[in-house]
Every structure is written in structure tokens, then in C-alpha cells.
Motif scaffolding. Structure first.
Motif, short mmCIF file in Angstrom:
data_model
loop_
_atom_site.label_atom_id
_atom_site.label_comp_id
_atom_site.label_asym_id
_atom_site.label_seq_id
_atom_site.Cartn_x
_atom_site.Cartn_y
_atom_site.Cartn_z
N MET A 68 28.98 41.55 -57.42
CA MET A 68 28.47 40.22 -56.90
C MET A 68 29.75 39.20 -56.83
SD MET A 68 26.37 38.85 -60.18
CE MET A 68 26.96 38.46 -61.62
N GLY A 69 29.75 38.27 -55.96
CA GLY A 69 30.97 37.23 -55.91
C GLY A 69 31.96 37.95 -54.55
N MET A 70 32.11 36.84 -53.79
CA MET A 70 32.97 36.91 -52.68
C MET A 70 33.96 35.78 -52.68
SD MET A 70 30.14 38.31 -49.68
CE MET A 70 29.22 36.97 -49.76
N SER A 71 34.78 35.64 -51.60
CA SER A 71 36.06 34.64 -51.70
C SER A 71 35.66 33.41 -52.21
CB SER A 71 36.37 34.34 -50.26
OG SER A 71 37.04 35.78 -49.55
N ASP A 72 34.30 32.78 -51.69
CA ASP A 72 34.33 31.31 -52.43
C ASP A 72 33.64 31.23 -53.76
OD1 ASP A 72 35.29 30.54 -49.95
OD2 ASP A 72 33.25 30.36 -48.85
N ASP A 73 33.18 32.29 -54.20
CA ASP A 73 32.57 32.26 -55.40
C ASP A 73 32.72 33.18 -56.52
OD1 ASP A 73 31.11 34.49 -54.40
OD2 ASP A 73 29.35 33.25 -54.00
N PHE A 74 33.99 34.01 -56.39
CA PHE A 74 33.78 34.95 -57.38
C PHE A 74 34.29 34.77 -58.60
CE2 PHE A 74 38.16 34.83 -55.58
CZ PHE A 74 39.10 34.75 -56.57
N GLY A 119 29.34 38.02 -65.60
CA GLY A 119 29.04 39.43 -65.27
C GLY A 119 29.63 40.16 -64.53
N ALA A 120 29.98 39.84 -63.00
CA ALA A 120 30.58 40.72 -62.01
C ALA A 120 31.48 41.68 -62.48
CB ALA A 120 30.91 40.04 -61.03
N THR A 121 31.29 42.99 -62.23
CA THR A 121 32.26 43.98 -62.38
C THR A 121 33.12 44.28 -61.23
OG1 THR A 121 30.53 45.95 -62.14
CG2 THR A 121 31.04 44.97 -64.28
N HIS A 122 32.52 44.11 -60.02
CA HIS A 122 32.94 44.42 -58.58
C HIS A 122 32.95 42.89 -57.75
CE1 HIS A 122 32.22 48.32 -60.41
NE2 HIS A 122 33.30 48.73 -59.29
N ILE A 123 33.95 42.40 -57.35
CA ILE A 123 33.87 41.40 -56.35
C ILE A 123 34.38 41.64 -55.05
CG2 ILE A 123 33.91 39.64 -58.06
CD1 ILE A 123 36.97 39.25 -57.43
N ARG A 124 34.08 41.00 -54.03
CA ARG A 124 34.16 41.53 -52.67
C ARG A 124 34.86 40.49 -51.78
NH1 ARG A 124 28.80 42.46 -53.85
NH2 ARG A 124 28.14 40.57 -52.48
N VAL A 125 36.24 40.71 -51.75
CA VAL A 125 36.91 39.48 -51.06
C VAL A 125 37.67 40.02 -49.84
CG1 VAL A 125 39.00 38.05 -51.41
CG2 VAL A 125 37.50 38.55 -53.40
N GLY A 126 37.67 39.24 -48.87
CA GLY A 126 38.27 39.64 -47.53
C GLY A 126 39.20 38.62 -47.03
N THR A 127 38.79 37.47 -46.36
CA THR A 127 39.89 36.67 -45.71
C THR A 127 40.94 36.17 -46.82
OG1 THR A 127 38.34 35.79 -44.11
CG2 THR A 127 40.23 34.56 -44.17
N ALA A 128 40.51 35.69 -47.97
CA ALA A 128 41.58 35.45 -48.94
C ALA A 128 42.64 36.29 -49.18
CB ALA A 128 40.92 35.18 -50.11
N LEU A 129 42.37 37.62 -48.81
CA LEU A 129 43.44 38.85 -49.03
C LEU A 129 44.18 38.98 -47.69
CD1 LEU A 129 41.64 41.11 -51.33
CD2 LEU A 129 43.80 40.21 -51.94
N PHE A 130 43.32 39.18 -46.55
CA PHE A 130 43.92 39.68 -45.30
C PHE A 130 44.37 38.30 -44.65
CE2 PHE A 130 41.29 43.23 -46.38
CZ PHE A 130 42.24 44.27 -46.12
N GLY A 131 44.27 37.12 -44.79
CA GLY A 131 44.61 35.99 -44.13
C GLY A 131 43.53 35.74 -43.04
N PRO A 132 43.69 34.58 -42.36
CA PRO A 132 42.89 34.33 -41.11
C PRO A 132 42.81 35.36 -40.15
CG PRO A 132 44.78 32.91 -41.08
CD PRO A 132 44.83 33.68 -42.50
N ARG A 133 41.64 35.48 -39.48
CA ARG A 133 41.58 36.42 -38.41
C ARG A 133 42.21 35.88 -37.08
NH1 ARG A 133 37.97 40.15 -40.15
NH2 ARG A 133 36.53 39.10 -41.85
#
Length: 227
Positions: free
Chosen positions: A197-203, A210-224
Motif C-alpha cells: 500500500m502507498g504510492m507516489s503521493d502517500d507512501f 505498516g506498509a512493507t511494499h510501496i508502489r512508486v512510478g512517476t517520482a522515479l521515472f520522471g514525467p511522461r
């Protein structure tokens, strides 16, 4: 005034890892207790490769077919990649998913459990799964209804499918903390230790809850790219 120099993948990764470390410190958790899944959906192999070059090895894809077009080749060059399926999975794609992925975050119904059980037996491979919970009871979202969670967990145990935790995507544009807290409570109730649980805006909030896995996209790869 000229535009600022774009950040490199290594700089973006370092920034996210610093935020993760801070959230873990606030929660009195070890920094290595959280796995950062780089969400590489819609990104080409050429876009992913620079992040792979930093040494990061956990990636998430939404679609089986898209992942199949780029990851087999990338894994030849970067064999220690751990690939997570984080999008909804159709039962007829179970065979391909089991072959391609190391972890599935979207087990959400008995029919999919049956398909995955058969696919794992056929492949001679056991893939750990998270059960996706429809935590906000949203009709348009995938996920197991909270009331049906005990039945799905019991069925997975009976089939020998390893359920390692729960996953959720809270409703958009509302405070996510209550939903993260509820998922953590459900996991504890069923003896499950991992939370996707948790993505770019709320990880950071997810980590503190308690999140053990977070899922982050644009913050890592930059803008599309535009267009």
C-alpha cells in the motif's frame, strides 16, 4: 531563466529512499523493512534501463502482455530483477503471469485463485500472492470485498497458494490513512505480515501505518513524454 537540469534516475531514487528512511524513522522501523517497487507500466525498456543501472531491482507492471514485451530481454542483462504484478489479472492470463512474475499483488476472487493454482502446478513454480482488498468498497475497482476476505484466505490455504499479505488502493482524493489503517488491521486479524500500500503521493503515510511494499512510478521515472 533556463529550466532546471532534469534529475537523473539515481537522484530521483536517492530522494525517494531518503523520504522512505524518514518515514521509517518516525514509525521506529528499520529502513530495510520496506520494499520500493518501481512502477514501470507504460515505460519502455529504454526508459527503465537507466534505473536498472542504479542497481534497483524491484519493478511493478499492470499488464501481463506489456510486461512480456520488455522484461524477458531486460532480465537477460539484469538477472536479479524481482518483478511484481500490481494490476488486475484476468484468469485467462494466469499461465503467463505465473511464468513471468515473481509476486502477484492482485489475487481478488475464487475464480482467479483456481486459475493460479492450476498455472502454478503446470509451471512447477510457486508465486507468492497478496490479496487485493477493495478497501473503499468502490464498485469500479477490483479487489476482494472485506466480508469475503476470510473465505478467500482459507481457500488459498487449502489450495497451497502462499498468501503473504494484503494490498489496497484507497479511494482517490480523500485522506488515505484510515484505509491504510484498516488494511493493517485486517492483515493482523488474519496473521498476515506484509502490506502492499502507498504510492507516489502517500507512501510516507503508508509506511508509518505498516506498509512493507510501496508502489512508486512517476517520482522515479520522471514525467511522461508529452504527446
Amino acid at each position: 531563466m533556463p529550466d532546471a537540469t532534469p534529475e537523473s534516475p539515481a537522484q530521483r531514487l536517492a530522494k525517494i529512499e531518503a523520504e522512505m528512511a524518514h518515514a521509517c524513522k518516525l514509525a521506529r522501523r528499520a529502513p530495510d523493512s520496506v520494499t520500493l517497487i518501481a512502477v514501470s507500466k507504460t515505460r519502455s525498456a529504454d526508459e527503465i534501463r537507466p534505473l536498472l543501472e542504479t542497481g534497483h531491482r524491484a519493478y511493478g507492471e499492470n499488464r501481463v502482455q506489456e510486461a512480456a514485451t520488455k522484461w524477458p530481454q531486460l532480465r537477460k542483462a539484469y538477472p536479479k530483477v524481482h518483478l511484481h504484478l500490481i494490476g488486475q489479472l484476468q484468469s485467462n492470463k494466469a499461465d503467463e503471469a505465473v511464468e513471468l512474475f515473481d509476486c502477484i499483488h492482485s489475487l481478488d476472487r475464487l475464480s482467479l485463485l483456481t486459475a493460479l493454482t492450476k498455472a502454478m502446478a503446470k509451471a512447477g513454480k510457486r508465486v507468492p500472492c497478496f490479496i487485493q482488498v477493495n478497501i473503499g468498497e468502490e464498485e469500479q475497482k477490483g479487489g476482494c470485498a472485506i466480508a469475503e476476505l476470510p473465505e478467500l484466505i482459507d481457500a488459498a490455504k487449502a489450495e497451497g497458494v502462499e498468501v503473504i499479505g494484503l494490498m489496497c488502493i484507497p479511494p482517490a482524493e480523500v485522506e488515505p490513512a484510515p484505509y491504510f489503517a484498516l488494511l493493517a488491521e485486517l492483515a493482523a486479524r488474519h496473521g498476515l505480515s506484509q502490506l502492499s500500500m502507498g504510492m507516489s503521493d502517500d507512501f510516507p503515510t503508508a509506511i508509518q501505518l505498516g506498509a512493507t511494499h510501496i508502489r512508486v512510478g512517476t517520482a522515479l521515472f520522471g514525467p511522461r513524454p508529452a504527446g
